[in-house]
Design an enzyme around this catalytic site. Sequence first.
Site, mmCIF file in Angstrom:
data_model
loop_
_atom_site.group_PDB
_atom_site.id
_atom_site.type_symbol
_atom_site.label_atom_id
_atom_site.label_comp_id
_atom_site.label_asym_id
_atom_site.label_seq_id
_atom_site.Cartn_x
_atom_site.Cartn_y
_atom_site.Cartn_z
ATOM 1 N N ASN A 107 0.794 -1.298 -0.029
ATOM 2 C CA ASN A 107 0.017 0.136 0.143
ATOM 3 C C ASN A 107 0.716 1.244 0.146
ATOM 4 O O ASN A 107 1.972 1.226 0.467
ATOM 5 C CB ASN A 107 -1.072 0.099 1.252
ATOM 6 C CG ASN A 107 -1.883 1.170 1.367
ATOM 7 O OD1 ASN A 107 -2.410 1.551 0.368
ATOM 8 N ND2 ASN A 107 -2.055 1.825 2.464
ATOM 9 N N HIS A 109 0.868 5.359 1.335
ATOM 10 C CA HIS A 109 0.182 6.013 2.321
ATOM 11 C C HIS A 109 1.061 7.439 2.376
ATOM 12 O O HIS A 109 2.052 7.330 2.446
ATOM 13 C CB HIS A 109 0.218 5.511 3.684
ATOM 14 C CG HIS A 109 -0.248 6.336 4.774
ATOM 15 N ND1 HIS A 109 -1.705 6.348 4.803
ATOM 16 C CD2 HIS A 109 0.005 7.110 5.719
ATOM 17 C CE1 HIS A 109 -2.272 7.319 5.734
ATOM 18 N NE2 HIS A 109 -1.021 7.900 6.149
ATOM 19 N N SER A 136 5.049 6.862 2.284
ATOM 20 C CA SER A 136 5.619 5.687 2.600
ATOM 21 C C SER A 136 4.882 4.350 1.685
ATOM 22 O O SER A 136 3.709 4.459 1.768
ATOM 23 C CB SER A 136 5.337 5.249 4.084
ATOM 24 O OG SER A 136 5.763 6.452 5.078
ATOM 25 N N ASP A 145 -2.712 0.945 7.930
ATOM 26 C CA ASP A 145 -1.114 1.846 7.546
ATOM 27 C C ASP A 145 -0.191 1.477 8.624
ATOM 28 O O ASP A 145 0.707 2.311 8.990
ATOM 29 C CB ASP A 145 -1.565 3.232 7.827
ATOM 30 C CG ASP A 145 -2.444 3.677 6.831
ATOM 31 O OD1 ASP A 145 -2.756 3.105 5.691
ATOM 32 O OD2 ASP A 145 -3.289 4.857 7.367
#
Length: 213
Positions: A107, A109, A136, A145
């Site tokens: 992912n 973020h 990040s 997260d």
Amino acid sequence: MKNIVVLISGGGTNLQAIIDACATGDINAKISAVVSNKADAFGLARAAKANINTAIISHKDYDDRESFDIALRELVESYNPDLVICAGFMRILTGAFVNHFLGRSLNIHPSLLPKFTGLNTHQRAIDAGESQAGTSVHFVTEELDGGPVVIQAAVPVLSDDNAQVLAARVLEQEHKIFPLAAKWFCEDRLTLKNGKAVLDGEILPDTGFQFKG
Ligand code: GRF
């Protein structure tokens, strides 16, 4: 060659960066599908333009988070991905999805994790008087997260910044670090081992590899 599925909810500029890096061969992978939970996500048009399969699965058609996550898992799994990329996918994913793809899902973020998990990261960084903001890439785990960070890029926060201006500065970095993390993964250089992100056999620090442009 690896097989990637990308999850989106919106404009898809990160998706575009990954499409482009696959097209040039910089990422040694093929994107087999782009999946959106929103029918009007512009990223779907980007995928169609690149002749990539698209699928829409709306969380509104499911009674609860768990049943949506199971349906999403089955849809994504039907493409047999080596890597699942969450590129602006704005749904919190539960264990039903996350644990199935553990170690093969990344992912991005828009903050320097562990700072500012969740939403409105840029405004919160400005309000907190931070001198730096950033982005990040991390492995996806059940903690929102909170998965091991792979790579970060920092940008300055300038005195007259608003959230939109800062977001644009951060987004430029996102378009560099997300394809890079995907490239590492697709070259088998990046793995998740015992809850840690490992690059080229070395455990990465908690804030990941620091990208300097
Ligand atoms: C990015 O800022 C990303 O960090 C966040 O959502 C935004 C997606 O932008 N998770 P885009 O759809 O890739 O343009």
